[in-house]
Design a protein around this motif. Structure first.
Motif, PDB file in Angstrom:
ATOM      1  N   UNK A 296      17.440  30.473 -22.903  1.00  0.00           N
ATOM      2  CA  UNK A 296      16.795  31.421 -23.811  1.00  0.00           C
ATOM      3  C   UNK A 296      16.848  30.916 -25.248  1.00  0.00           C
ATOM      4  N   UNK A 297      15.751  31.135 -25.973  1.00  0.00           N
ATOM      5  CA  UNK A 297      15.758  30.949 -27.422  1.00  0.00           C
ATOM      6  C   UNK A 297      16.460  32.168 -28.020  1.00  0.00           C
ATOM      7  N   UNK A 298      17.272  31.949 -29.051  1.00  0.00           N
ATOM      8  CA  UNK A 298      18.120  33.041 -29.520  1.00  0.00           C
ATOM      9  C   UNK A 298      18.063  33.209 -31.032  1.00  0.00           C
ATOM     10  N   UNK A 299      18.128  34.479 -31.433  1.00  0.00           N
ATOM     11  CA  UNK A 299      18.229  34.889 -32.831  1.00  0.00           C
ATOM     12  C   UNK A 299      19.458  35.783 -32.946  1.00  0.00           C
ATOM     13  N   UNK A 300      20.246  35.566 -33.996  1.00  0.00           N
ATOM     14  CA  UNK A 300      21.442  36.395 -34.189  1.00  0.00           C
ATOM     15  C   UNK A 300      21.464  36.940 -35.607  1.00  0.00           C
ATOM     16  N   UNK A 308      27.948  33.301 -36.543  1.00  0.00           N
ATOM     17  CA  UNK A 308      26.607  32.946 -36.087  1.00  0.00           C
ATOM     18  C   UNK A 308      26.660  31.713 -35.191  1.00  0.00           C
ATOM     19  N   UNK A 309      26.070  31.827 -34.017  1.00  0.00           N
ATOM     20  CA  UNK A 309      26.048  30.715 -33.074  1.00  0.00           C
ATOM     21  C   UNK A 309      27.364  30.435 -32.398  1.00  0.00           C
ATOM     22  N   UNK A 319      21.990  35.925 -41.810  1.00  0.00           N
ATOM     23  CA  UNK A 319      23.120  36.587 -42.454  1.00  0.00           C
ATOM     24  C   UNK A 319      22.580  37.819 -43.170  1.00  0.00           C
ATOM     25  N   UNK A 320      22.923  38.988 -42.645  1.00  0.00           N
ATOM     26  CA  UNK A 320      22.388  40.192 -43.257  1.00  0.00           C
ATOM     27  C   UNK A 320      22.947  41.442 -42.630  1.00  0.00           C
TER      28      UNK A 320
END
Length: 596
Positions: A296-300, A308-309, A319-320
């Protein structure tokens, strides 16, 4: 009478909006205790039965209120006792300030009674900010920084105040060399949003996906509506880390429930089959329950860049703050009109809840523990707060309790320590005295410390406008989670000397304190018992005799775990035949029509 340093400690706590301090007395904090008396007990000093419970109560208060929890302990053993609760705060990212006494300065270094070197003791757990106050002029800055650091870093901090200093006359810092001033207490709320190009990159990844999965943790709590909108636009299913169990209600058809060792089958399938993953405010440690690496392509999204990661290879790390970041991301997302993925998720979820009901209604000896939570779930008021302990009962909280309305719930997530359910519930009642609270605890946790904290509940319940605090005890005379871990992980049979618990009537003890007390050993009585304790005019204990052999094995248990359990049973487990029958009955519900 001149204001003492201790008076200023109590005054400053009040200026920070602190309404209660959870603690236990000792001569290392005599000056501060006297100051509470002079301040007419404002903030209120809440006496626990043990300093560890004071720390847990502060954690529970902070988790549910969103404000800083404060605990107070004496020097030496008192400070040592705080550690478990403070580590719970550290690992679950909860703002707590510990105020700790210390041996008089004149005796330090002299191997004096109760002298412990507190700075190295507390350095790891309170590393976000730790200071010993040695002159009066230090105090405002030290205490204010402890609060600000706890808020900013969502972590425990500690301020050490030696006993003799507490009784000295207070003098504020001056405008002179080597004095450090401070500012009045304040609670600024910063909103951090990632740059536009990073948001656009994240949107491109999510737009390209056809099978989107979302994982939310406690960091998404203020962004529930935004998560719903993202799930609607992308057609995603939403799995919840345990600390994020109360972020979205379970009556949403695309919410798959808990993930991980205590997770659900739909969450497992969601991660197994997705091609895109969005992680919001979660640092779930069990990467084996996330998609295969490269699948899967992932966004965090997280406020803390360091995570992160960490658990899954992410293509975009934002970052937010969750709410603001999702709001900025939403206009960039394309609506996924193809809904077959969503339909599959919703079908899996509906089927799973049917399976859970079938498993809950299976006969057991005497009561099926799954049914305890199954009967509670529809009866819970929509503004209830639920606390859970660590043990086999945690499985039923994670899988079977359906969050609705404004319900809140929490437990010791990362530390997974035994014993916080009851003190968390006390902290929750001080945070929200007008809301009902239910604590789900195993009998091991109750014998460890829950019984003593029933005394605390009996003492303070008249302060709460809604007196309902229900402690439900899963009474099986077994340290059940470890028993199952021995079987499933190590292939070892139950070791009676370590696992069996002495018999105690939790209901009788509660009744001796004047609390409502109900015992259940017949599953047909469970519903009425829950109705009774949830309608009581005082706190209550529901003592349910449960079958210890109903397996908490995950529905996606590996072949090796099943084989290890079988080997353990065949190696002389004292309840082997009953375990095999209950396990087979429970798993069969996943294979029957209408089940899984």
């Amino acid at each position: 009478m001149a204001e003492t340093v201790a008076d200023q400690v109590v005054r400053r706590l009040g200026e920070w909006g602190v309404e209660q301090v959870f603690g236990y007395p000792g001569d290392g904090i005599n000056g501060i205790l006297a100051a509470f008396g002079r301040a007419d007990n404002q903030p209120r000093f809440v006496q626990s039965r043990h300093e560890e419970m004071s720390a847990f109560q502060a954690v529970g208060y902070a988790k549910f209120s969103g404000e800083v929890g404060v605990c107070l302990a004496t020097s030496g053993p008192g400070a040592i006792h705080l550690l478990n609760g403070l580590y719970d705060a550290k690992l679950d990212h909860v703002p707590v300030v510990a105020v700790v006494g210390q041996t008089a300065r004149s005796a330090m270094g002299g191997s004096y009674q109760q002298e412990v070197d507190l700075q190295p003791l507390l350095k790891d757990v309170a590393g976000a900010y730790l200071v010993e106050v040695n002159v009066a002029e230090q105090l405002p800055n030290a205490l204010d920084r402890a609060f600000r650091a706890a808020r900013a870093r969502q972590a425990p901090t500690a301020v050490i105040v030696p006993a003799d200093l507490q009784e000295e006359e207070y003098s504020p810092p001056e405008h002179e060399f080597k004095h450090v001033p401070s500012s009045p207490p304040s609670t600024p709320h910063s909103v951090l949003v990632p740059p536009e190009d990073e948001l656009a990159h994240a949107a491109a990844v999510l737009n390209a996906g056809r099978k989107v999965a979302i994982l939310i943790g406690q960091g998404a709590r203020n962004a529930a509506e935004e998560v719903r909108h993202v799930a609607d636009v992308t057609g995603a299913g939403v799995a919840k880390a345990l600390l994020g169990k109360d972020v979205l209600p379970d009556d949403l058809p695309y919410v798959t429930g808990a993930i991980g060792l205590l997770g659900t089958r739909p969450s497992y399938e969601l991660m197994r089959d997705c091609d895109t993953l969005l992680i919001v405010g979660s640092n779930l440690p069990y990467s084996q329950f996330l998609p295969e690496f490269g699948q899967a392509r992932a966004v965090q999204i997280d406020m803390d860049e360091s995570v992160l990661g960490m658990r899954y290879p992410t293509e975009v790390g934002l970052v937010g703050e969750a709410k603001a970041t999702l709001r900025a991301l939403l206009p960039l997302l394309d609506r996924h009109e193809e809904r077959s993925w969503r339909e599959t998720i919703e079908g899996n979820v509906a089927s799973w809840w049917e399976t859970m009901e079938q498993q809950a209604m299976l006969d057991a000896k005497p009561v099926n523990p799954i049914r305890v939570v199954h009967e509670l779930s529809p009866r819970l008021p929509e503004d209830a707060i639920v606390t859970a302990d660590s043990g086999s009962s945690t499985n039923w909280y994670a899988r079977n309790l359906r969050m609705r309305g404004r319900m809140r719930g929490s437990l010791s997530g990362s530390l997974a320590t035994m014993g916080p359910a009851v003190p968390y519930a006390i902290g929750a009642k001080f945070a929200f005295p007008d809301r009902p609270v239910v604590a789900l605890a195993g009998d091991g946790a109750m014998q460890m410390n829950g019984l003593a904290e029933l005394i605390t509940i009996a003492r303070y319940h008249r302060l709460w406008s809604d007196p309902r605090l229900v402690v439900c005890v899963f009474h099986n005379n077994d340290l059940n989670q470890v028993t199952w871990e021995l079987r499933a992980m190590g292939g070892a049979p139950k070791f009676e000397e370590s696992q069996s618990l002495p018999e105690v009537s939790y209901a009788d003890f509660a009744a001796s304190l004047g609390l409502e007390a109900v015992s259940v050993d017949d599953p047909a009585e469970l519903g009425a018992a829950w109705d009774r304790v949830l309608a009581a005019d005082r706190p209550a204990v529901l003592d349910v005799r449960c079958d210890p052999e109903v397996p908490p094995i995950p529905p996606h248990a590996t072949f090796e775990q099943v084989r290890s359990t079988t080997q353990a049973l065949l190696s002389g487990d004292p309840n082997a035949w009953h375990v095999l029958v209950q396990g087979a009955k429970t798993k069969a519900q996943e294979l029957l029509p209408g089940g899984r």
